[in-house]
Design a protein around this motif. Structure first.
Motif, PDB file in Angstrom:
ATOM      1  N   ALA A  27      42.222 -24.928  57.652  1.00  0.00           N
ATOM      2  CA  ALA A  27      43.454 -24.408  58.257  1.00  0.00           C
ATOM      3  C   ALA A  27      43.346 -22.906  58.509  1.00  0.00           C
ATOM      4  O   ALA A  27      43.835 -22.399  59.521  1.00  0.00           O
ATOM      5  CB  ALA A  27      44.649 -24.716  57.364  1.00  0.00           C
ATOM      6  N   SER A  28      42.686 -22.183  57.602  1.00  0.00           N
ATOM      7  CA  SER A  28      42.576 -20.736  57.779  1.00  0.00           C
ATOM      8  C   SER A  28      41.659 -20.368  58.940  1.00  0.00           C
ATOM      9  O   SER A  28      41.834 -19.331  59.563  1.00  0.00           O
ATOM     10  CB  SER A  28      42.094 -20.072  56.500  1.00  0.00           C
ATOM     11  OG  SER A  28      40.730 -20.358  56.285  1.00  0.00           O
ATOM     12  N   TYR A  29      40.677 -21.241  59.254  1.00  0.00           N
ATOM     13  CA  TYR A  29      39.789 -20.990  60.384  1.00  0.00           C
ATOM     14  C   TYR A  29      40.290 -21.620  61.687  1.00  0.00           C
ATOM     15  O   TYR A  29      39.658 -21.469  62.716  1.00  0.00           O
ATOM     16  CB  TYR A  29      38.382 -21.512  60.091  1.00  0.00           C
ATOM     17  CG  TYR A  29      37.594 -20.603  59.184  1.00  0.00           C
ATOM     18  CD1 TYR A  29      37.305 -19.299  59.567  1.00  0.00           C
ATOM     19  CD2 TYR A  29      37.131 -21.035  57.950  1.00  0.00           C
ATOM     20  CE1 TYR A  29      36.588 -18.458  58.742  1.00  0.00           C
ATOM     21  CE2 TYR A  29      36.416 -20.207  57.126  1.00  0.00           C
ATOM     22  CZ  TYR A  29      36.141 -18.920  57.523  1.00  0.00           C
ATOM     23  OH  TYR A  29      35.431 -18.087  56.708  1.00  0.00           O
ATOM     24  N   GLY A  34      45.432 -28.676  66.513  1.00  0.00           N
ATOM     25  CA  GLY A  34      46.716 -28.002  66.704  1.00  0.00           C
ATOM     26  C   GLY A  34      46.864 -26.754  65.857  1.00  0.00           C
ATOM     27  O   GLY A  34      47.942 -26.168  65.791  1.00  0.00           O
ATOM     28  N   GLY A  35      45.815 -26.350  65.174  1.00  0.00           N
ATOM     29  CA  GLY A  35      45.881 -25.177  64.299  1.00  0.00           C
ATOM     30  C   GLY A  35      45.487 -23.909  65.037  1.00  0.00           C
ATOM     31  O   GLY A  35      44.681 -23.915  65.949  1.00  0.00           O
ATOM     32  N   LEU A  41      50.324 -20.299  57.641  1.00  0.00           N
ATOM     33  CA  LEU A  41      50.116 -21.667  57.153  1.00  0.00           C
ATOM     34  C   LEU A  41      51.450 -22.392  57.003  1.00  0.00           C
ATOM     35  O   LEU A  41      51.548 -23.570  57.307  1.00  0.00           O
ATOM     36  CB  LEU A  41      49.364 -21.628  55.822  1.00  0.00           C
ATOM     37  CG  LEU A  41      48.866 -22.952  55.285  1.00  0.00           C
ATOM     38  CD1 LEU A  41      47.936 -23.620  56.295  1.00  0.00           C
ATOM     39  CD2 LEU A  41      48.141 -22.766  53.978  1.00  0.00           C
ATOM     40  N   LEU A  42      52.479 -21.678  56.559  1.00  0.00           N
ATOM     41  CA  LEU A  42      53.813 -22.262  56.417  1.00  0.00           C
ATOM     42  C   LEU A  42      54.649 -21.850  57.620  1.00  0.00           C
ATOM     43  O   LEU A  42      54.716 -20.677  57.964  1.00  0.00           O
ATOM     44  CB  LEU A  42      54.473 -21.796  55.120  1.00  0.00           C
ATOM     45  CG  LEU A  42      53.715 -22.140  53.830  1.00  0.00           C
ATOM     46  CD1 LEU A  42      54.422 -21.534  52.636  1.00  0.00           C
ATOM     47  CD2 LEU A  42      53.585 -23.637  53.661  1.00  0.00           C
ATOM     48  N   SER A  43      55.329 -22.807  58.214  1.00  0.00           N
ATOM     49  CA  SER A  43      56.126 -22.510  59.406  1.00  0.00           C
ATOM     50  C   SER A  43      57.362 -21.698  59.040  1.00  0.00           C
ATOM     51  O   SER A  43      57.808 -21.677  57.885  1.00  0.00           O
ATOM     52  CB  SER A  43      56.533 -23.815  60.083  1.00  0.00           C
ATOM     53  OG  SER A  43      57.439 -24.523  59.249  1.00  0.00           O
ATOM     54  N   ALA A  44      57.930 -21.055  60.066  1.00  0.00           N
ATOM     55  CA  ALA A  44      59.138 -20.250  59.850  1.00  0.00           C
ATOM     56  C   ALA A  44      60.300 -21.140  59.430  1.00  0.00           C
ATOM     57  O   ALA A  44      61.138 -20.736  58.614  1.00  0.00           O
ATOM     58  CB  ALA A  44      59.478 -19.479  61.125  1.00  0.00           C
TER      59      ALA A  44
END
Length: 186
Positions: A27-29, A34-35, A41-44
């Motif tokens: 996820a960080s890369y 869709g990333g 990482l956490l949505s608003a």
């Protein structure tokens, strides 16, 4: 819990931790479909809902952390204690004449450990007795120096177990010997 069950449990825990770490790394890369590597990482929306329930979310996180810590403590305590079926108390053996001979199991364990460490090259010995007293299972671990000839140690262990069987008046139903060789000097 058997040794195979312990290995399976720790394998599952390790795989879950590796999968979680791999998912966070992916996820960080931005490798996940869709990333976006620049996105959080956490949505608003999720952060907004977390903040709306502020006192309860903190309490829920604290309770979840405490439950995980307690379950980890319980698991480690179960892993580090001696086997439940270890022979404790006394071994009782009927004599030829009326009467019984009683010997504390701990005394026999310490005597066998002392006998095993009497061989040259044996650094440490650990013995656990399990099962029923007339035919106990004997678990032995010996730590050897790097230059110790294993054939000589094998004969010494056999002789020590024979002496143990004669002294205790009971023949081991199962004998498991593990030898660990300490790394030698370069």
């Amino acid at each position: 819990m058997t040794d195979a069950a312990h290995r399976l449990l720790w394998t599952i825990i390790a795989l879950l931790l590796v999968a979680g770490g791999a998912a966070a790394l992916a996820a960080s890369y931005g490798v996940l479909p869709g990333g976006d590597p620049g996105a959080t990482l956490l949505s608003a929306r999720l952060l907004h809902q977390w903040r709306l329930a502020t006192p309860w979310t903190t309490l829920a996180a604290a309770v979840a952390g405490a439950l995980l810590a307690l379950s980890g403590h319980h698991l480690l305590r179960a892993e580090l204690r001696r086997p439940r079926s270890a022979v404790r108390g006394t071994l009782s053996h009927p004599g030829r004449r009326p009467g019984r001979t009683r010997v504390a199991a701990d005394v026999l364990v310490h005597a066998l450990e002392r006998d095993l460490t009497g061989a040259p090259g044996v650094r440490r010995a650990r013995v656990v007795l399990t099962g029923a007293p007339p035919r106990p299972d004997v678990w032995i671990r010996v730590d050897l120096a790097a230059d110790t000839p294993t054939a000589r140690v094998r004969e010494h262990v056999r002789a020590a177990v024979r002496r143990f069987a004669t002294t205790a008046g009971c023949q081991p139903a199962h004998l498991d010997v593990t030898a660990r060789i300490e790394p030698g000097r370069p």
